[in-house]
Write an enzyme that holds these catalytic residues in place. Structure first.
Site, PDB file in Angstrom:
ATOM      1  CD  GLN A  51      -2.942  -1.012   2.314  1.00  0.00           C
ATOM      2  OE1 GLN A  51      -2.508  -1.529   3.426  1.00  0.00           O
ATOM      3  NE2 GLN A  51      -4.039   0.005   2.216  1.00  0.00           N
ATOM      4  CG  LEU A  92      -5.934   3.289   5.757  1.00  0.00           C
ATOM      5  CD1 LEU A  92      -4.437   3.248   6.285  1.00  0.00           C
ATOM      6  CD2 LEU A  92      -6.780   4.526   5.947  1.00  0.00           C
ATOM      7  CG  HIS A 133      -8.248  -5.540   5.012  1.00  0.00           C
ATOM      8  ND1 HIS A 133      -9.303  -5.408   4.511  1.00  0.00           N
ATOM      9  CD2 HIS A 133      -7.173  -4.866   4.554  1.00  0.00           C
ATOM     10  CE1 HIS A 133      -9.060  -4.100   3.618  1.00  0.00           C
ATOM     11  NE2 HIS A 133      -7.828  -3.827   3.603  1.00  0.00           N
ATOM     12  CD  GLU A 134      -3.935  -4.368   6.470  1.00  0.00           C
ATOM     13  OE1 GLU A 134      -3.308  -4.023   5.611  1.00  0.00           O
ATOM     14  OE2 GLU A 134      -5.155  -3.739   6.813  1.00  0.00           O
ATOM     15  CG  HIS A 137      -3.515  -5.200   1.147  1.00  0.00           C
ATOM     16  ND1 HIS A 137      -3.905  -4.372   0.201  1.00  0.00           N
ATOM     17  CD2 HIS A 137      -4.317  -4.428   2.360  1.00  0.00           C
ATOM     18  CE1 HIS A 137      -5.023  -3.365   0.402  1.00  0.00           C
ATOM     19  NE2 HIS A 137      -5.082  -3.579   1.963  1.00  0.00           N
TER      20      HIS A 137
HETATM   21 NI    NI Z   1      -6.359  -2.410   2.987  1.00  0.00          NI
END
Ligand code: NI
Length: 164
Positions: A51, A92, A133-134, A137
Site C-alpha cells: 500500500q 486506506l 485483510h492485510e 494485500h
Molecule cells: Ni487495505
C-alpha cells in the site's frame, strides 16, 4: 520517521504479489516505522507494505483506539482459521468506501516480528478481520473482490470529530 504516500485502487502495485523479507536492515526498519506512522496518521487499523508501494511481505496492525498495541508481522502465514463473521470493511487504499465482507472469526498467524524473531499472533473478530485483510494485500488482493453487494460511501470525519 516519515509519512508515506498510500497507493489507491487502480495503482497496479496493489495487485502484485509481495516478496518475503530475508534479512532486516536499516531500510526495512525505516519502512516499518513509516508504515506505523502512516497507519496512525490515517486512522487505519492496518497497513501492508504494497500500500506504500513496497512489494515486501510486511504488515502493521493496531486495532486499539489509543494506538497502544502495534503488531508488526513479517512474512506472515495463517496457520489456523475457523468460524465466520460478516461485517463492514474499509481500506486506506479505497478511500471513502466500505463493503460487506465475510471473514473467519478466528485466525492464528505465524510470522517474524520487527527483530526477525518468530512470533505467533491469534485474533478474533476485528483483529482476525484485520489480519486476513492485510495478508490479502501481500498477494495483491483488495477486499473489494470479496465484497458482497455494492460498496457504500462513508463520510470522512469532520474536524469536530478529530480528537487532537
Ligand atoms: Ni487495505
Amino acid at each position: 520517521m516519515a509519512l508515506r504516500t498510500i497507493r489507491e485502487i487502480g495503482d497496479p502495485v496493489l495487485n502484485k504479489k509481495a516478496k518475503n523479507v530475508t534479512e532486516m536492515n536499516d531500510r526495512i526498519r525505516t519502512l516499518i516505522a513509516d508504515m506505523l506512522e502512516t497507519m496512525y496518521e490515517s486512522n487505519g487499523v492496518g497497513l501492508a507494505a504494497p500500500q506504500v508501494g513496497i512489494l515486501k511481505r510486511i504488515v502493521v496492525i493496531d486495532i486499539t483506539p489509543d494506538a497502544s498495541c502495534p503488531h508488526v508481522l513479517i512474512n506472515p502465514v495463517i496457520t489456523e482459521q475457523d468460524g465466520e463473521q460478516t461485517g463492514m470493511e474499509g481500506c486506506l487504499s479505497v478511500p471513502g468506501k466500505q463493503g460487506q465482507v465475510t471473514r473467519p472469526n478466528h485466525v492464528r498467524v505465524q510470522a517474524l516480528d520487527g527483530n526477525m524473531q518468530p512470533i505467533e499472533l491469534e485474533g478474533e473478530e476485528l483483529l482476525a478481520r484485520a489480519i486476513c485483510h492485510e495478508l490479502d494485500h501481500l498477494d495483491g488482493h483488495l477486499y473489494v473482490e470479496l465484497a458482497e453487494g455494492e460498496l457504500v460511501d462513508v463520510q470522512p470525519p469532520t474536524e469536530e470529530d478529530e480528537e487532537d
